[in-house]
Enzyme design. Structure first.
Site, PDB file in Angstrom:
ATOM      1  N   TYR A 152       0.835  -1.216   0.000  1.00  0.00           N
ATOM      2  CA  TYR A 152       0.000   0.000   0.000  1.00  0.00           C
ATOM      3  C   TYR A 152       0.867   1.263   0.000  1.00  0.00           C
ATOM      4  CZ  TYR A 152      -3.871   3.021   1.725  1.00  0.00           C
ATOM      5  OH  TYR A 152      -4.831   3.995   1.900  1.00  0.00           O
ATOM      6  N   LYS A 156       0.797   4.073  -2.857  1.00  0.00           N
ATOM      7  CA  LYS A 156       0.413   5.458  -2.549  1.00  0.00           C
ATOM      8  C   LYS A 156       1.551   6.433  -2.844  1.00  0.00           C
ATOM      9  CE  LYS A 156      -3.862   4.997  -1.252  1.00  0.00           C
ATOM     10  NZ  LYS A 156      -4.914   5.327  -2.238  1.00  0.00           N
TER      11      LYS A 156
END
Ligand code: NAP
Length: 251
Positions: A152, A156
């Site tokens: 993640y 991001k």
């Protein structure tokens, strides 16, 4: 209310995306509410319509190239050329690196990065033709690194580079691209993290709030407000930026 522009918000059946869809509708935009399950988008559409706005529910998996193309074509036909795009759809598959499966990695990369890429590439045609566009990508404070989120945080952080490159390539067509990096926001995503950690959501929020300078956790409307600014016509000289909306400086 005068409807001026068409906006697309992905992952908008709930959480941050739903708040963004409702806010852009109240700003006067016609809104395409995209999520995996079209019927799950309908309550958000109904709320927008009840408030006098215009919206449609669109079922599409943002990782599926032909589904994205079909969805954007349908939106252009039913609501008008989309010139605002909010890439919000997201998933988490948290685990420490040694336990993270290849599927955990690929799923997160696909939804955040491939999804944002496919949506932006498809929608930019309408924006460059209109000589106006606003792209807002949802990053996260996790882009700075977060234990248990190798997938993640990489996705991001990747979205921040993607955003800056879109700003460079599309600026001359009147299209801006910016990213918002939320901190802890109260949604099903953070509720699921609490459950996985074996604590109640209330205790999880209280613990997080102690670390946040403004002494509270964030709400979807906090992010919707920032999106509204980047999506506004008046923000045309703001591009390639990453705005941390986290109740304090950075994470
Ligand atoms: P959420 O409550 O889990 O909502 C995410 C939505 O995206 C869900 O409705 C989900 O649909 C949808 N979605 C997932 N995969 C999709 C796909 N392939 N195609 C279309 N839609 C898809 O999450 P949230 O907390 O509102 O987060 C929204 C965004 O903000 C995400 O990008 C997230 O990473 C980011 N963010 C959140 C926080 C936070 O604290 N909540 C912090 C920083 C950044 P299903 O329900 O059908 O799976």
């Amino acid at each position: 209310m005068t409807i001026t522009r068409t906006a697309i918000v992905t992952g908008a059946a709930r959480g941050i995306g739903a708040a963004v869809a409702k806010r852009l509708a109240s700003d006067g935009m016609a809104v395409a509410v995209i999520d995996l399950d079209e019927s799950a988008c309908k309550p958000v559409v109904a709320e927008i319509e009840a408030a006098g706005g215009k919206a449609i529910a669109v079922g599409a998996d943002v990782t599926d190239e032909s589904a994205v193309e079909y969805a954007v074509t349908r939106i252009a036909e039913e609501l008008g050329a989309p010139t605002v795009l909010v890439n919000n759809a997201g998933v988490i598959r948290d685990n420490l690196l040694f336990r993270m499966t290849t599927d955990d990695w690929d799923t997160v990369m696909n939804v955040h990065l491939r999804g944002a890429f496919l949506m932006a590439r498809t929608a930019q045609k309408h924006m460059t033709e209109a000589k106006f566009g606003r792209i807002v990508n949802l990053s996260s404070t996790s882009a700075l690194g977060n234990r248990g989120q190798a997938n993640y945080s990489a996705a991001k952080a990747g979205l921040q580079g993607f955003t800056k490159t879109l700003a460079l390539e599309l600026g001359k067509f009147g299209v801006t691209a910016n990213a918002i990096a939320p901190g802890f926001i109260e949604t099903e995503m953070t509720a699921a993290t609490a459950e996985r950690m074996g604590v109640t959501f209330e205790d999880f929020k209280a613990g997080a709030a102690k670390q946040i300078p403004v002494a509270r956790t964030g709400r979807p409307d906090d992010i919707a407000h920032a999106v509204s600014f980047f999506a506004s016509a008046e923000a045309g000289f703001v591009s390639g930026q990453v705005l941390y909306v986290s109740g304090g400086p950075a994470a």
